[in-house]
Design a protein around this motif. Structure first.
Motif, short mmCIF file in Angstrom:
data_model
loop_
_atom_site.label_atom_id
_atom_site.label_comp_id
_atom_site.label_asym_id
_atom_site.label_seq_id
_atom_site.Cartn_x
_atom_site.Cartn_y
_atom_site.Cartn_z
N VAL A 1 38.64 45.51 29.78
CA VAL A 1 39.75 46.27 30.77
C VAL A 1 39.02 47.35 31.32
O VAL A 1 38.40 47.40 32.69
CB VAL A 1 40.67 46.60 30.39
N ARG A 2 38.20 48.60 30.76
CA ARG A 2 37.77 49.82 31.09
C ARG A 2 36.58 49.63 32.00
O ARG A 2 36.05 49.98 32.84
CB ARG A 2 37.43 50.50 30.46
N SER A 3 36.01 48.40 31.40
CA SER A 3 34.36 47.99 31.95
C SER A 3 34.44 47.78 33.20
O SER A 3 33.94 47.68 34.34
CB SER A 3 34.08 45.89 31.51
N PHE A 4 35.75 47.42 33.88
CA PHE A 4 35.96 46.86 35.67
C PHE A 4 37.06 47.93 36.33
O PHE A 4 36.15 48.98 37.06
CB PHE A 4 37.12 45.74 35.50
N ASN B 1 46.06 41.54 36.94
CA ASN B 1 45.87 41.86 35.92
C ASN B 1 44.63 43.13 36.31
O ASN B 1 45.66 44.54 35.84
CB ASN B 1 46.04 41.31 34.75
N ILE B 2 43.52 43.71 36.26
CA ILE B 2 42.68 43.97 36.33
C ILE B 2 43.24 44.54 37.63
O ILE B 2 42.24 46.11 37.55
CB ILE B 2 41.38 43.41 36.07
N LEU B 3 43.48 43.79 38.83
CA LEU B 3 43.03 44.92 40.32
C LEU B 3 44.68 45.47 39.95
O LEU B 3 44.52 46.63 40.37
CB LEU B 3 43.59 43.58 41.20
N SER B 4 45.56 45.50 39.40
CA SER B 4 46.50 46.60 38.97
C SER B 4 46.54 47.77 38.33
O SER B 4 47.43 48.41 38.76
CB SER B 4 47.83 45.75 38.14
N GLN B 5 45.74 47.58 37.41
CA GLN B 5 45.07 48.55 36.71
C GLN B 5 44.43 49.76 37.44
O GLN B 5 44.47 50.81 37.33
CB GLN B 5 44.69 48.16 35.45
#
Length: 853
Positions: free
Chosen positions: A736-739, A769-773
């Protein structure tokens, strides 16, 4: 009196001390002027065949100058990188006390060593010295190992401005010196300049009490051609006054062959006792009175004194007159004489020499002599005993060189030698050969139930290490449990295994399989930790670090925090830098994720202070690189450029694990400076390296950065290709945080990917999901700007620019976002800084944050 290396265990002090000068040495004015001129250059190379007086000319010159100097007398045994650089550091202790201490831990890691980290530390320490100094490398022609030559080329390239290096060699050193030559930083002194001139020849013989006619001087000059060794040989043959005229009269006009001359005229001037003593003692490269008495049965003290007084072919290695060596020309001559006279005795002489060195604590020399004499049964227990300490320190090269000289039957039947080989092979990722060694150990253990607890413990730890580094998480636990069942050993009771020597994240270390173990089976992971901790007295901090890093990567920042703080406490208590740095960097990342860049910098500064106490300065380079990422957030061009100028990195250098993180940051700097082509070259090289290492975490970062660089360079198709590769690994590993940590550029990539891929699948859902985060993270990253004072101070456009500044946009990105020119952005930025009374982005963000509390 004999042991001379209390501060550098295992090293002979005579090799890193300036040799004693002979009373017959004369000042060489021509050479002195040339050497004096060299002080305005980085490097002086003196090349000439043996016997041209290269070393003696430099020694005599040193007597007349006031500069501090260090000396390294090289021999054939120094052709090993580990040994060479150990002596190199020991010699430089004369210039900057503590260099050996500061660099010794580097030799425990093949990767740190290959990355030339020891050289960076040496260069940094030497650069702090206020005065000029000299360093002399004598007999450099004996160095042929490419790794040493490459390392020295690197060292010379970044040589401190206050340092002058003199290399004495029989041949031109094969170094990469083209840049130095172009900059006129190189001085060369060759054979023609070392030849003695007529006046110098006359003065030389007068100093020895020979007042010769001018005609005789000219005859000697023609015969010897000014060759120093030949002048010495002639002087020795003139000891007989009655025969002096005949000696000179018989000189021919042909070139002198020094060996023939030694046989015919010089060697016979010594007594039979002296001749026999010299031949026998030539078995050793280094001589002292007690050693000579042991191997020759003659009065070593008396004969060494006689020969040194009479014979310039015997060289003193120290001012105390304890250690000596024969001139290389003469040593070769003596060894040929001994071989012709009594070849059968050579083996026994090596045994005598080996026993003497062993008795006086010179174990490296003892083992070398036993191996040369084929006394394998005697050498084996010494290698077994002394290799354990060397291997625990990571000093593989010397031990492996001994092992390679042993016949197979000794290696295959020695548990300790097999364990040494296995440890080395595991550390170098040669898993096939390492497993063969481990299988052989297991077979020998099954045949003999009598073996020590210490051996058993280490064996099972090596076996577990094998499975960890291979990534075989199913087999990691069992050998650790078996090691724990053996009980605490003398070796492990006070030590822990530092599993991370230079990676800023355990995700990047060879032990990342422990994270996978934790993810797959929490119970097994806890069992692994508990069993390992029964073997050590101090917890190094890795167990909570692995949990903290995993929680952070998954975006669970609240769960990560207590684990990271526990890791920091344990690491500080255990002085374990390998756990402390990743823990504090991840803590700084949490601060950054919260928009507290100043807090992230404060954590990094605190980490630098703690690391300084551990005396492992290479970690400072990693922390400096991490800070540069924060300075990029703050658009602090000055500090970014300063790091770029000082870090000694380039896009084409050899990539090793120890410098991977710094090179990744370099690629970020290149993107920041819009040097997209250079960034692309470096990132593709790093990507190939990461794939070969099977490091998914690194691969994702490289693919993301390649995508970011391509998108900024308006190459959307290439950007999407790289980004899809990153997403494919990310979804599999749960990253997750890598992105998310790429913030605004990541939003652009994710929006591009979502827009271009309408077909619903797992990868698209993951991207959404990554975009939202990431959008949520960017909102947290923004510092509020609704202070009444700021509202009243700034214009509408300045407030828009300010919001983007604190949102970590670069000036170029601000221009693109607001549709204005880069010059206009800079003008608005200057106005904002002036109105807020700050000088840079960091101060600006801090001021805005304080005003909004």
């Amino acid at each position: 009196m004999i042991k001379e290396y209390p501060s550098n265990v295992g090293l002979l002090k005579t090799k890193y001390s300036t040799p004693r000068t002979n009373k017959h040495l004369l000042p060489r004015m021509t050479i002195n002027h040339k050497l004096e001129d060299s002080l305005s250059h980085k490097l002086t190379i003196i090349t000439a065949p043996a016997g041209y007086g290269k070393t003696t000319a430099v020694l005599k010159w040193l007597e007349g100058i006031s500069l501090s100097s260090a000396w390294f007398s090289i021999d054939e045994g120094d052709n090993d990188p580990f040994i060479f650089w150990n002596y190199f550091c020991a010699a430089l202790n004369h210039i900057s006390d503590g260099i050996s201490k500061a660099t010794e831990y580097i030799f425990t890691s093949q990767e740190l060593f290959k990355a030339n980290v020891h050289l960076s530390i040496i260069i940094d320490k030497l650069s702090t010295i206020s005065s000029n100094f000299l360093f002399i490398l004598d007999d450099f022609h004996l160095i042929t190992t490419p790794a040493i030559l490459d390392g020295l080329s690197y060292f010379i390239t970044y040589l401190p401005s206050n340092m002058h290096l003199i290399m004495i060699s029989r041949i031109n050193p094969p170094l990469k010196l083209a840049k130095l030559g172009l900059k006129e930083d190189l001085v060369r002194i060759q054979a023609k300049e070392l030849r003695f001139e007529t006046k110098e020849i006359s003065k030389y013989y007068e100093s020895r009490g020979y007042f010769l006619q001018e005609e005789d001087i000219h005859k000697i000059e023609r015969y010897t051609e000014g060759w120093a060794a030949a002048l010495v040989a002639v002087a020795l043959s003139l000891k007989d006054e009655k025969n002096r005229h005949n000696v000179i009269s018989n000189f021919g006009n042909s070139n002198l062959y020094i060996e023939n001359y030694l046989v015919e005229d010089v060697y016979n001037t010594w007594t039979s006792e002296q001749q026999d003593f010299m031949e026998i003692s030539s078995i050793s490269d280094k001589l002292c009175a007690l050693l000579c008495e042991e191997i020759t049965s003659y009065d070593g003290s008396k004969l060494l004194k006689e020969l040194y007084t009479q014979n310039s072919f015997l060289v003193a290695l120290d001012y105390e007159g304890i250690w000596f060596r024969y001139h290389p020309l003469f040593l070769d001559f003596l060894r040929k004489k001994l071989l012709k006279r009594d070849a059968a005795s050579i083996q026994a002489l090596h045994h005598k020499a080996g026993e003497w060195f062993k008795a006086h604590g010179f174990f490296n020399e003892a083992i070398d002599h036993f191996l040369k004499g084929f006394y394998y049964e005697t050498a084996l227990p010494l290698i077994e005993k002394h290799s354990q300490k060397s291997i625990r320190k990571g000093e593989y090269s010397k031990v492996i060189s001994w092992v390679e000289k042993l016949p197979d039957k000794y290696v295959e039947n020695s548990l300790m030698i097999l364990l040494v080989k296995a440890t080395y092979l595991v550390e170098t990722d040669d898993f096939t050969k390492a497993w063969k060694c481990l299988e052989r150990i297991e077979l020998l253990l099954s045949m003999d139930n009598i073996f020590s607890k210490d051996f058993n413990t280490i064996y099972f730890l090596v076996k577990s290490n094998f499975f960890i580094r291979q990534g075989n998480i199913e087999k990691i636990l069992q050998p650790i449990m078996e090691a724990a069942a053996c009980g605490i050993s003398n070796v492990m009771s006070t030590e822990y295994m530092d599993i991370n020597l230079f990676d800023v994240s355990i995700f990047r270390a060879p032990y990342h399989s422990l994270i996978k173990m934790f993810k797959k089976n929490f119970t097994e992971y806890n069992s692994f930790v508990w069993n390992y901790r029964t073997l050590i007295s101090t917890n190094p901090g890795y167990a909570p670090l692995i949990k903290g890093e995993l929680y952070y990567e998954k975006g669970k920042l609240n769960e990560a925090l207590p684990e990271l703080l526990a890791s920091i406490d344990e690491a500080v208590n255990a002085h374990c830098a390998g756990a402390l740095i990743p823990a504090m960097i991840t803590l700084a990342k949490i601060k950054r994720a919260q928009g507290d860049i100043q807090g992230a910098l404060e954590v990094t500064h605190e980490c630098e202070n703690k690391v300084a106490e551990f005396h492992k300065p290479h970690w400072i380079y990693m922390l400096r690189a991490f800070k540069i990422r924060l300075y990029i957030d703050l658009d602090d061009t000055k500090l970014v450029n300063k790091w770029l100028d000082e870090n000694r990195l380039n896009i084409y250098q050899n990539i090793v694990r120890a410098q991977e993180y710094e090179l990744i940051v370099l690629s970020r700097v290149l993107i920041y400076k819009q040097r997209y082509n250079d960034a692309n070259i470096l990132l593709n090289r790093l990507l190939s390296f990461a794939k070969a290492q099977k490091k998914d975490h690194s691969i994702v970062e490289m693919q993301n950065l390649l995508a970011i660089a391509a998108l900024k360079d308006m190459k959307e198709e290439i950007a999407e290709k790289h980004f899809k590769n990153a997403l494919s690994i990310g979804i599999k590993e749960g990253y997750v945080r890598s992105f998310v940590d790429e913030f605004t550029p990541m939003i652009s990539l994710l929006e591009m990917y979502v827009k271009n891929n309408n077909k619903r699948n797992r990868l698209l859902v993951y991207a959404e999901n990554i975009l939202s985060q990431t959008k949520d993270a960017v909102r947290h990253f923004i510092v509020p700007t609704n202070s009444d004072a700021i509202e009243n101070l700034l214009t509408t456009m300045e407030k828009k620019v300010l919001r983007l500044i604190i949102n970590a946009y670069t000036n170029k990105e601000i221009a693109e976002n607001l549709g204005i020119t880069l010059r206009t952005v800079k003008a608005h930025t200057s106005n904002i800084y002036a109105k807020l009374g700050v000088k840079n982005r960091m101060q600006c963000i801090k001021k805005v944050k304080e005003s909004s509390v």
